[in-house]
Design a protein around this motif. Structure first.
Motif, short mmCIF file in Angstrom:
data_model
loop_
_atom_site.label_atom_id
_atom_site.label_comp_id
_atom_site.label_asym_id
_atom_site.label_seq_id
_atom_site.Cartn_x
_atom_site.Cartn_y
_atom_site.Cartn_z
N LYS A 186 -14.09 -6.89 4.65
CA LYS A 186 -14.87 -6.69 3.44
C LYS A 186 -14.36 -5.49 2.65
CE LYS A 186 -19.55 -5.98 1.72
NZ LYS A 186 -20.99 -5.83 2.04
N LYS A 187 -14.00 -4.39 3.34
CA LYS A 187 -13.47 -3.22 2.66
C LYS A 187 -12.15 -3.55 1.95
CE LYS A 187 -13.33 -0.01 5.79
NZ LYS A 187 -13.12 1.35 6.36
N ALA A 188 -11.30 -4.35 2.61
CA ALA A 188 -10.03 -4.73 1.99
C ALA A 188 -10.26 -5.55 0.73
CB ALA A 188 -9.18 -5.50 2.99
N LEU A 189 -11.18 -6.51 0.78
CA LEU A 189 -11.48 -7.33 -0.40
C LEU A 189 -12.07 -6.48 -1.52
CD1 LEU A 189 -12.99 -10.50 1.31
CD2 LEU A 189 -10.75 -10.28 0.24
N LEU A 190 -12.92 -5.52 -1.16
CA LEU A 190 -13.51 -4.64 -2.17
C LEU A 190 -12.45 -3.76 -2.83
CD1 LEU A 190 -16.14 -3.68 -3.48
CD2 LEU A 190 -16.35 -1.98 -1.67
N ARG A 191 -11.47 -3.33 -2.04
CA ARG A 191 -10.38 -2.51 -2.59
C ARG A 191 -9.56 -3.32 -3.58
NH1 ARG A 191 -7.74 -1.85 1.81
NH2 ARG A 191 -9.29 -0.39 2.67
N ILE A 192 -9.27 -4.58 -3.23
CA ILE A 192 -8.51 -5.45 -4.13
C ILE A 192 -9.28 -5.71 -5.42
CG2 ILE A 192 -7.56 -7.77 -4.38
CD1 ILE A 192 -7.00 -7.75 -1.38
N ARG A 193 -10.58 -5.90 -5.30
CA ARG A 193 -11.40 -6.15 -6.49
C ARG A 193 -11.43 -4.93 -7.41
NH1 ARG A 193 -17.71 -8.23 -6.59
NH2 ARG A 193 -17.98 -8.07 -8.86
N THR A 194 -11.54 -3.74 -6.81
CA THR A 194 -11.56 -2.52 -7.61
C THR A 194 -10.25 -2.33 -8.36
OG1 THR A 194 -13.05 -1.51 -5.97
CG2 THR A 194 -11.95 -0.03 -7.51
#
Length: 216
Positions: A186-194
């Motif tokens: 989830k943290k990786a996906l959030l980083r990509i979205r940011t």
């Protein structure tokens, strides 16, 4: 849905209505204080589920609590011990019995209140995917003076015949590993979205000005 972390807040705030179900993480709570708060909410009509009951704490050193439980085991019906008193060994049943002593369980109102209570060792499905809360009024770190001794309920239970401490510990380790992997994803996906939002931020300046002029 991800296995949510504990929310450090009051699951029973004043002035708010009922929730469909309140899931409480029992780790680090004092047995009597948590039981009294849960009992009151059950009588008010709230459904409560307590997980990780094996991690509930009891004030006092282990040896003293062991002597107390040994004295409790000696209380029985002399004529026919099978009639009672029934001495539960599992942490979930010990907590359930503590709550039962705080409600009028022989009346219809008290019996209905106990039906709203669920207690588990570990965090079984589907509660591993639900938000788990704590009760600040019953937390050991907030209520017990620093340096005072305490006993973990699972140690008392295993001393007197509870056989599933290793099983629960193994299942909890698997659950935590799975939860950690989900959180890292989830943290990786959030980083990509940011990063994507920052990349297109300059391209949407004109559109944002139009929306701002329209009151959005």
């Amino acid at each position: 849905m991800r296995p949510n972390k504990c929310w450090r807040g009051n699951p029973f705030p004043k002035g708010q209505g009922f929730r469909e179900e309140v899931v409480i993480d029992g780790k680090g709570h004092l047995l009597g204080r948590l039981a009294s708060i849960v009992a009151k909410q059950l009588l008010n009509g709230q459904k409560v589920t307590v997980v990780r009951a094996e991690e509930i704490n009891i004030t006092g050193p282990f040896f003293r609590n062991k002597l107390k439980y040994m004295a409790f085991l000696r209380k029985r019906c002399i004529v026919n011990p099978a009639r009672g008193v029934f001495h539960f060994r599992a942490p979930s049943r010990i907590f359930w019995r503590t709550v039962r002593g705080m409600v009028p369980h022989k009346t219809p109102r008290g019996a209905a209140a106990l039906e709203r209570l669920k207690v588990f060792e570990g965090v079984p499905p589907p509660y591993d995917r639900k938000k788990r809360m704590v009760v600040p009024q019953a937390l050991r770190v907030l209520r017990l003076s620093p340096g005072r001794k305490f006993t973990v309920l699972k140690r008392i239970s295993s001393e007197f015949g509870w056989k599933y401490q290793d099983v629960v510990a193994r299942l909890e380790e698997k659950r935590k590993t799975k939860s950690k992997a989900y959180y890292e994803k989830k943290k990786a996906l959030l980083r990509i979205r940011t990063q994507a939002e920052k990349k297109v931020a300059g391209e949407l300046t004109a559109e944002r000005q139009v929306l701002a002029a329209s009151g959005y």
